[in-house]
Design a protein around this motif. Structure first.
Motif, PDB file in Angstrom:
ATOM      1  N   LEU A 129       1.370 136.665 -63.050  1.00 63.53           N
ATOM      2  CA  LEU A 129       0.917 135.378 -62.549  1.00 63.53           C
ATOM      3  C   LEU A 129       1.592 135.120 -61.207  1.00 63.53           C
ATOM      4  CD1 LEU A 129       1.158 133.303 -65.831  1.00 63.53           C
ATOM      5  CD2 LEU A 129      -0.926 134.124 -64.719  1.00 63.53           C
ATOM      6  N   GLU A 130       0.892 134.478 -60.282  1.00 61.30           N
ATOM      7  CA  GLU A 130       1.431 134.264 -58.942  1.00 61.30           C
ATOM      8  C   GLU A 130       2.752 133.491 -58.967  1.00 61.30           C
ATOM      9  OE1 GLU A 130       0.106 132.439 -54.623  1.00 61.30           O
ATOM     10  OE2 GLU A 130      -1.335 132.499 -56.256  1.00 61.30           O
ATOM     11  N   GLY A 131       2.839 132.462 -59.804  1.00 61.88           N
ATOM     12  CA  GLY A 131       4.074 131.685 -59.894  1.00 61.88           C
ATOM     13  C   GLY A 131       5.242 132.508 -60.390  1.00 61.88           C
ATOM     14  N   LEU A 132       4.988 133.396 -61.342  1.00 62.94           N
ATOM     15  CA  LEU A 132       6.038 134.266 -61.863  1.00 62.94           C
ATOM     16  C   LEU A 132       6.494 135.253 -60.787  1.00 62.94           C
ATOM     17  CD1 LEU A 132       7.786 135.144 -64.227  1.00 62.94           C
ATOM     18  CD2 LEU A 132       5.885 136.540 -65.036  1.00 62.94           C
ATOM     19  N   LEU A 133       5.540 135.781 -60.028  1.00 64.05           N
ATOM     20  CA  LEU A 133       5.890 136.705 -58.952  1.00 64.05           C
ATOM     21  C   LEU A 133       6.734 135.999 -57.888  1.00 64.05           C
ATOM     22  CD1 LEU A 133       5.707 139.495 -57.702  1.00 64.05           C
ATOM     23  CD2 LEU A 133       3.569 138.793 -56.614  1.00 64.05           C
ATOM     24  N   GLN A 134       6.444 134.750 -57.607  1.00 68.56           N
ATOM     25  CA  GLN A 134       7.251 133.991 -56.646  1.00 68.56           C
ATOM     26  C   GLN A 134       8.680 133.834 -57.153  1.00 68.56           C
ATOM     27  OE1 GLN A 134       4.955 130.415 -56.122  1.00 68.56           O
ATOM     28  NE2 GLN A 134       3.513 131.387 -54.717  1.00 68.56           N
ATOM     29  N   GLN A 135       8.840 133.616 -58.454  1.00 67.45           N
ATOM     30  CA  GLN A 135      10.183 133.505 -59.030  1.00 67.45           C
ATOM     31  C   GLN A 135      10.916 134.843 -58.961  1.00 67.45           C
ATOM     32  OE1 GLN A 135      10.018 131.810 -62.962  1.00 67.45           O
ATOM     33  NE2 GLN A 135       8.910 129.993 -62.264  1.00 67.45           N
ATOM     34  N   VAL A 136      10.197 135.939 -59.212  1.00 68.17           N
ATOM     35  CA  VAL A 136      10.783 137.276 -59.101  1.00 68.17           C
ATOM     36  C   VAL A 136      11.254 137.515 -57.670  1.00 68.17           C
ATOM     37  CG1 VAL A 136      10.250 139.759 -59.146  1.00 68.17           C
ATOM     38  CG2 VAL A 136       9.531 138.284 -61.045  1.00 68.17           C
ATOM     39  N   ASP A 137      10.401 137.176 -56.696  1.00 68.09           N
ATOM     40  CA  ASP A 137      10.761 137.372 -55.291  1.00 68.09           C
ATOM     41  C   ASP A 137      11.964 136.524 -54.886  1.00 68.09           C
ATOM     42  OD1 ASP A 137       8.790 139.265 -54.930  1.00 68.09           O
ATOM     43  OD2 ASP A 137       7.353 137.864 -54.043  1.00 68.09           O
ATOM     44  N   LEU A 138      12.042 135.294 -55.388  1.00 68.64           N
ATOM     45  CA  LEU A 138      13.180 134.435 -55.099  1.00 68.64           C
ATOM     46  C   LEU A 138      14.469 135.048 -55.653  1.00 68.64           C
ATOM     47  CD1 LEU A 138      14.391 131.793 -54.029  1.00 68.64           C
ATOM     48  CD2 LEU A 138      13.792 130.745 -56.230  1.00 68.64           C
ATOM     49  N   ALA A 139      14.399 135.524 -56.893  1.00 68.59           N
ATOM     50  CA  ALA A 139      15.567 136.171 -57.508  1.00 68.59           C
ATOM     51  C   ALA A 139      15.960 137.426 -56.722  1.00 68.59           C
ATOM     52  CB  ALA A 139      15.280 136.520 -58.971  1.00 68.59           C
ATOM     53  N   ALA A 140      14.980 138.186 -56.276  1.00 68.42           N
ATOM     54  CA  ALA A 140      15.267 139.399 -55.500  1.00 68.42           C
ATOM     55  C   ALA A 140      15.987 139.059 -54.203  1.00 68.42           C
ATOM     56  CB  ALA A 140      13.967 140.157 -55.213  1.00 68.42           C
ATOM     57  N   ARG A 141      15.504 138.043 -53.496  1.00 71.49           N
ATOM     58  CA  ARG A 141      16.162 137.643 -52.241  1.00 71.49           C
ATOM     59  C   ARG A 141      17.588 137.170 -52.500  1.00 71.49           C
ATOM     60  NH1 ARG A 141      11.061 135.759 -51.106  1.00 71.49           N
ATOM     61  NH2 ARG A 141      11.520 133.634 -51.777  1.00 71.49           N
ATOM     62  N   GLU A 142      17.771 136.359 -53.554  1.00 73.07           N
ATOM     63  CA  GLU A 142      19.105 135.839 -53.860  1.00 73.07           C
ATOM     64  C   GLU A 142      20.087 136.949 -54.220  1.00 73.07           C
ATOM     65  OE1 GLU A 142      18.409 132.981 -56.938  1.00 73.07           O
ATOM     66  OE2 GLU A 142      17.741 131.435 -55.529  1.00 73.07           O
ATOM     67  N   CYS A 143      19.594 138.000 -54.869  1.00 66.62           N
ATOM     68  CA  CYS A 143      20.458 139.106 -55.300  1.00 66.62           C
ATOM     69  C   CYS A 143      20.487 140.258 -54.300  1.00 66.62           C
ATOM     70  CB  CYS A 143      19.993 139.631 -56.664  1.00 66.62           C
ATOM     71  SG  CYS A 143      20.131 138.421 -57.976  1.00 66.62           S
ATOM     72  N   HIS A 144      19.685 140.148 -53.221  1.00 69.92           N
ATOM     73  CA  HIS A 144      19.608 141.193 -52.195  1.00 69.92           C
ATOM     74  C   HIS A 144      19.134 142.521 -52.780  1.00 69.92           C
ATOM     75  CE1 HIS A 144      21.676 138.340 -49.667  1.00 69.92           C
ATOM     76  NE2 HIS A 144      22.626 138.249 -50.579  1.00 69.92           N
ATOM     77  N   ILE A 145      18.137 142.444 -53.652  1.00 72.04           N
ATOM     78  CA  ILE A 145      17.545 143.643 -54.241  1.00 72.04           C
ATOM     79  C   ILE A 145      16.029 143.535 -54.139  1.00 72.04           C
ATOM     80  CG2 ILE A 145      19.485 144.102 -55.798  1.00 72.04           C
ATOM     81  CD1 ILE A 145      17.936 142.798 -58.073  1.00 72.04           C
ATOM     82  N   THR A 146      15.334 144.589 -54.498  1.00 72.12           N
ATOM     83  CA  THR A 146      13.877 144.579 -54.435  1.00 72.12           C
ATOM     84  C   THR A 146      13.292 143.907 -55.667  1.00 72.12           C
ATOM     85  OG1 THR A 146      13.659 146.707 -55.565  1.00 72.12           O
ATOM     86  CG2 THR A 146      13.862 146.754 -53.150  1.00 72.12           C
ATOM     87  N   ARG A 147      12.023 143.538 -55.575  1.00 71.64           N
ATOM     88  CA  ARG A 147      11.353 142.950 -56.738  1.00 71.64           C
ATOM     89  C   ARG A 147      11.271 143.974 -57.865  1.00 71.64           C
ATOM     90  NH1 ARG A 147       5.254 142.308 -54.399  1.00 71.64           N
ATOM     91  NH2 ARG A 147       6.101 140.346 -53.686  1.00 71.64           N
ATOM     92  N   SER A 148      11.129 145.250 -57.539  1.00 70.75           N
ATOM     93  CA  SER A 148      11.122 146.286 -58.581  1.00 70.75           C
ATOM     94  C   SER A 148      12.427 146.288 -59.354  1.00 70.75           C
ATOM     95  CB  SER A 148      10.888 147.673 -57.969  1.00 70.75           C
ATOM     96  OG  SER A 148       9.597 147.782 -57.455  1.00 70.75           O
TER      97      SER A 148
END
Length: 149
Positions: free
Chosen positions: A98-117
């Motif tokens: 879901l688009e909203g879930l992907l946005q949360q994944v991307d936010l977590a990735a940026r905060e942790c300095h890692i990729t969405r994968s």
């Protein structure tokens, strides 16, 4: 595959670069050609014969420019990484979120300095470890088997 690489000057005579998709890999070279060659070798050293996920390359330039590594002091370039030379037990998959879930994944990735994968992989590892009570990674990969139910 073409992977993005953020390149900065390193002193007067060289370059230093980082991959957003391979966060542990740092590349050095006295010229751009040497930097490209070192990039291949560094990825091979970090991922060959490992269980680490080899991520698909980030292709969105807008996604690259919001990363913390883009400090405005360097340039983005794409380098060819021959993954056929890397033997990994990890595989690439494609799925939908879901688009909203992907946005949360991307936010977590940026905060942790890692990729969405990496975020998704960590979530799966966490879920499986709790489901199998920490036994998942005590069994050699070649002997792992999962039963539905």
């Amino acid at each position: 595959m073409q992977y993005p690489l953020y390149v900065r000057r390193d002193g007067d005579a060289g370059f230093r670069a980082n991959f957003p998709d391979f966060p542990r890999v740092v590349v050095h070279g006295n010229s751009i050609d040497e930097l490209k060659s070192d990039a291949q070798q560094a990825v091979e050293l970090a991922y060959d014969r490992s269980e680490q996920i080899i991520p698909a390359p980030t292709r969105s330039t807008s996604e690259l420019h919001v990363l913390d590594m883009d400090d405005g002091e360097g340039i983005w370039m794409f380098v060819d990484i021959n993954l056929a030379r890397v033997t990994s037990l990890a595989v690439s998959i494609q799925f939908s979120l879901l688009e909203g879930l992907l946005q949360q994944v991307d936010l977590a990735a940026r905060e942790c300095h890692i990729t969405r994968s990496a975020v998704i992989t960590l979530a799966v590892v966490h879920e499986l470890a709790s489901r199998y009570e920490g036994q998942l990674f005590s069994i050699p990969v070649s002997q792992r088997g999962f039963v539905d139910g």
